[in-house]
Enzyme design. Structure first.
Site, PDB file in Angstrom:
ATOM      1  N   ARG A 304     -45.967  13.004  28.626  1.00 12.82           N
ATOM      2  CA  ARG A 304     -46.698  13.045  27.678  1.00 12.82           C
ATOM      3  C   ARG A 304     -47.983  13.639  27.614  1.00 12.82           C
ATOM      4  O   ARG A 304     -49.009  14.477  27.248  1.00 12.82           O
ATOM      5  CB  ARG A 304     -45.720  13.578  26.835  1.00 12.82           C
ATOM      6  CG  ARG A 304     -46.261  14.304  25.352  1.00 12.82           C
ATOM      7  CD  ARG A 304     -45.447  14.477  23.710  1.00 12.82           C
ATOM      8  NE  ARG A 304     -44.231  15.395  23.922  1.00 12.82           N
ATOM      9  CZ  ARG A 304     -44.213  16.323  23.930  1.00 12.82           C
ATOM     10  NH1 ARG A 304     -45.302  17.099  23.353  1.00 12.82           N
ATOM     11  NH2 ARG A 304     -43.677  17.644  24.003  1.00 12.82           N
ATOM     12  N   GLU A 706     -45.596  16.571  15.078  1.00  7.64           N
ATOM     13  CA  GLU A 706     -46.256  15.072  14.997  1.00  7.64           C
ATOM     14  C   GLU A 706     -47.599  15.952  15.505  1.00  7.64           C
ATOM     15  O   GLU A 706     -48.621  14.525  15.461  1.00  7.64           O
ATOM     16  CB  GLU A 706     -45.639  14.887  16.998  1.00  7.64           C
ATOM     17  CG  GLU A 706     -44.766  14.622  16.850  1.00  7.64           C
ATOM     18  CD  GLU A 706     -43.746  14.098  18.528  1.00  7.64           C
ATOM     19  OE1 GLU A 706     -43.227  15.094  19.080  1.00  7.64           O
ATOM     20  OE2 GLU A 706     -44.205  13.137  18.749  1.00  7.64           O
TER      21      GLU A 706
END
Ligand code: LUZ
Ligand code: MOS
Length: 752
Positions: A304, A706
């Site tokens: 990520r 997030e």
């Protein structure tokens, strides 16, 4: 809808692991862990502990019936040391006693002999020694080398960001209860009930169907319970299985802080190349991820990071490499943002450095490089509904940033020891688990014969309000009052093979699966209604608890409809399954389309700095956020506000300290500072960007967990700008968190 848990939480009636009424005969577990960071256990003397009245048994690695392995992605982590220890906090044994207090006392009586080896805590040192948890990866686009040779300006530097303690209010814990025929019921404070179930099955060498994991809710998680609820659930369940007694294991705050992994600290090198027109045309970055002693989720987190190496910007020539470095620290793990905040901090550091050297504002570079429609990310996905530019423009307009900048300039020219600073923080975050196969969910919906509805999903409620969202989705699908709907616990026997509630995708995946189940039930109910009304089911609709025929209200209410369907032997139960379409990724070439969509946004962050003492305040955070349809506005605003605070904490005050022997120094709330109400910005404003939202988001309302965390990054650069205005000679480094001590030392550098 308001969060349905608000009342239970504020009146103390919501149930967490430690609130479950204990069954008769319940015993309590306490973990004995390594006190050295690297070495071999030569001997453990349990005699005195075992002699303590009330101590039942002490379990070690030798007692594990199955495999002594809890590594989820890579099999590199023992549950109990065997006998090598790799970090302080590596579990050695589980002490079981009649009370937690006795177990604790017993722990203090145990003496451990080790052979000690040198410990590594710094990721760059680990890298130099060749200590990697798994092979490095590189994402590439264009041709960086040629691009750099064509740049008007090239800057290189280093940017470091620190770890972060999750500090969920509810610590890790589990309560394991033996059932008949060797089955086990486990209450676990986990984001991933199936992850825990699979882990226990492996430890006990049992088929998964023998393990039922049940989750009512968590008192916060933030990623800390995606993989790291496993050890405690496995230990309590092993003891419960072997003793055939209920076992409760709830970590004390202190144990939780030193036994569990945190956000990964990163140290990174970057090189940025710009054209005369300030277009970023080349970007080279190397990330040294401090992985800790075992892989845990680091491979996914590293990935990520690479997916977010260019943050909100389009850069045609990119080379990004990431190393996961093995150190003798507790395995670092998932934490809101999952490696992407670390990447975005490096990108913004590079832009800040370039702006500083060129004597311009970072905004000038940021604005010229925001990713636009149809531009390509370095991993091959093309940006669609790319709202980076509209969020940026809306922020400047809505909050009159130009005027704010002038005000700050005026303030800074006044003769005082205070300075203000402003920074703009654009964000861009990809929604979907980067591991494509994890993007699936199931739900189970029962309509009871009285018209009440029970919903089970794979989503875990952890304070974010996912249960409220599920209720809203079902209430709308059936057009009934939300009070008819109950959200059941998340339970692996009712809903199997769940993905953890993570990656901001709990509501999208489970909400879509829920809609699928509701729609199937709805079409059966419409059949029933059409028979009752003697019409085709196409002309039937449900509106406000009534059956409508050709848009005309009938006198058949929801309850009568359900009862009739039941009497006609129509199935009133339904499973829904959803798998995100479109997404794919080919690791062999590091290209694909891994994300369902991206979330964008822009925040303007201002700070006020006391240049005498190094104290500072974040005055305002003003955001335009890309919510999509903004269907869940109250809940989502809560997520924005919490994430902003947590992001500011990571960037400014939360400082994880380990000494060179791998001992956690910031191991309590007196040595680890988190934002409190006094450090909250005076102003947090958030406006929704007006869009329809993507089809792949539930009710076209984008994932929100997030992305807003990264708005906090602006606080770091706003502080730098305030410092620069006070001392233009200050040497500005990129080394978060920017604690008041660091700020003070930057304001007044030591004379050479
Ligand atoms: N967890 C995970 C995550 O297993 N995969 C992901 O891609 C992810 N992304 C964000 C947060 N948790
Ligand atoms: Mo996560 S960082 O468990 O979404």
């Amino acid at each position: 809808m308001k969060n349905t848990d608000s009342k239970g939480h504020t009146t103390g009636r919501s149930l967490f692991i430690d609130d479950i009424p204990v069954r008769k005969g319940t015993l309590h577990g306490v973990v004995l862990a390594s006190t050295i960071a690297h070495g071999k256990v030569l001997n453990i003397d349990f005699l005195e502990a075992l002699a303590l009245p009330g101590v039942i048994r002490i379990f070690t690695e030798k007692d594990i019936p199955g495999e002594n392995q809890i590594g989820g992605i890579l099999p590199d982590e023992s549950l109990l040391a065997d006998p090598d220890v790799h970090f302080i906090g590596h579990p050695l044994a589980l002490i079981v006693a009649k009370t937690e207090r006795i177990a604790r006392k017993a722990r203090s009586l145990i003496r451990i002999e080790y052979e000690e080896y040198p410990a590594v805590t710094d990721p760059r040192v680990a890298w130099e020694k060749g200590l990697l948890l798994f092979p490095s990866r590189t994402f590439q686009m264009g041709d960086v080398n040629t691009a750099f040779s064509n740049c008007a300006y090239v800057f290189e530097g280093k940017a470091d960001s620190g770890g972060q303690e999750h500090l969920y209010i509810e610590t890790q814990g589990s309560y394991s209860i033996p059932k008949e025929n060797g089955s086990m019921l486990v209450h676990s404070s986990t984001q991933g009930p199936t992850v825990v179930q699979r882990c226990i099955a492996r430890i006990l060498d049992l088929p998964m169907h023998k393990i039922e994991v049940d989750v009512q809710r968590l008192g916060g998680a933030f990623g800390g319970k995606e993989d790291q609820a496993n050890a405690w659930a496995a230990l309590s369940t092993m003891a419960a299985y072997l003793l055939q007694k209920p076992i409760k294991l709830v970590l004390s705050r202190h144990d939780d802080m030193y036994l569990t992994g945190k956000r990964h600290p990163y140290s990174s090198d970057f090189r940025i190349g710009l054209s005369k027109e300030l277009k970023i045309i080349a970007w080279e970055v190397t990330y040294f991820q401090n992985g800790g002693a075992a892989a845990d989720l680091s491979p996914a987190i590293l990935e990520r990071t690479l997916f977010h190496s260019t943050s909100s910007y389009y850069i045609p020539n990119v080379s990004a490499t990431a190393y996961s470095c093995k150190t003798n620290l507790p395995p670092f793990t998932a934490f809101r943002g999952f490696g992407s905040p670390q990447a975005m901090f490096v990108m913004e550091s590079a832009i800040a450095m370039a702006a500083g050297k060129l004597g311009i504002k970072a905004q000038e570079i940021q604005e010229k490089n925001l990713i636009d429609e149809q531009q390509e990310f370095p991993f091959g996905q093309v940006a669609v509904e790319a709202n980076a530019i509209s969020c940026w423009n809306d922020t400047f307009k809505t909050y009159n940033i130009g005027e704010k900048e002038k005000e700050i300039e005026r303030f800074n020219q006044s003769d005082s020891m205070f300075r203000k600073g402003l920074a703009i923080s654009p964000i861009c975050f990809g929604i979907s688990f980067t591991n494509t196969s994890m993007n699936q969910a199931r739900t189970l919906v029962h309509i009871y014969q009285d018209g009440s509805v029970g919903i089970s999903t794979g989503a875990v409620e952890m304070g974010q309000g996912v249960n409220t969202k599920m209720k809203q989705i079902a209430a709308r699908a059936f057009s009934i009052d939300p009070s008819r709907i109950k959200l059941e616990t998340t339970n692996t026997t009712r809903v199997a093979n769940t993905s953890p509630t993570a990656a901001s995708s709990g509501a999208d995946l489970n909400g879509k699966a829920l809609l699928c189940a509701c729609n199937k039930l709805l079409s059966r109910l419409k059949e029933t209604a059409s028979a009752m009304e003697n019409t085709s089911s196409d002309s039937i609709s449900l509106q406000h608890e009534y059956v409508y025929s050709d848009n005309k209200k009938t006198n058949i209410g929801w309850e009568e409809l359900v009862k009739t369907a039941f009497l006609n032997r129509v199935s009133l139960s339904q499973i829904g399954h959803y798998a995100t379409p479109v997404i794919h990724f080919d690791k062999s070439i590091e290209k694909g389309h891994p994300f369902a969509y991206h979330v964008f946004g822009t925040a303007c962050v201002t700070v006020k700095l006391d240049c005498l003492r190094g104290r500072y305040w974040v005055e305002s955070v003003q955001i335009v956020h890309d919510f999509g349809s903004n269907e869940f506005s109250d809940l989502d605003l809560g997520q924005i506000e919490g994430a902003v605070m947590q992001g500011i904490g990571w960037m400014t005050m939360e400082e994880i300290g380990f000494n060179e022997k791998g001992k956690l120094l910031s191991n309590s709330l007196s040595t680890y500072k988190v934002p409190d109400i006094y450090s909250a910005p005076q102003i947090v404003e958030c406006n929704a960007l007006k869009t329809d939202g993507p089809e792949l988001a539930i009710l076209r309302s984008k994932a929100v967990g997030e992305p807003p965390f990264m708005y906090g990054i602006g606080a770091y650069f706003a502080l730098q700008n305030a410092i620069r205005s006070f001392n233009p000679e200050a040497r500005l480094e990129f080394n978060a968190p920017f604690t008041p001590e660091k700020v003070l030392l930057t304001l007044y550098p030591e004379k050479a």
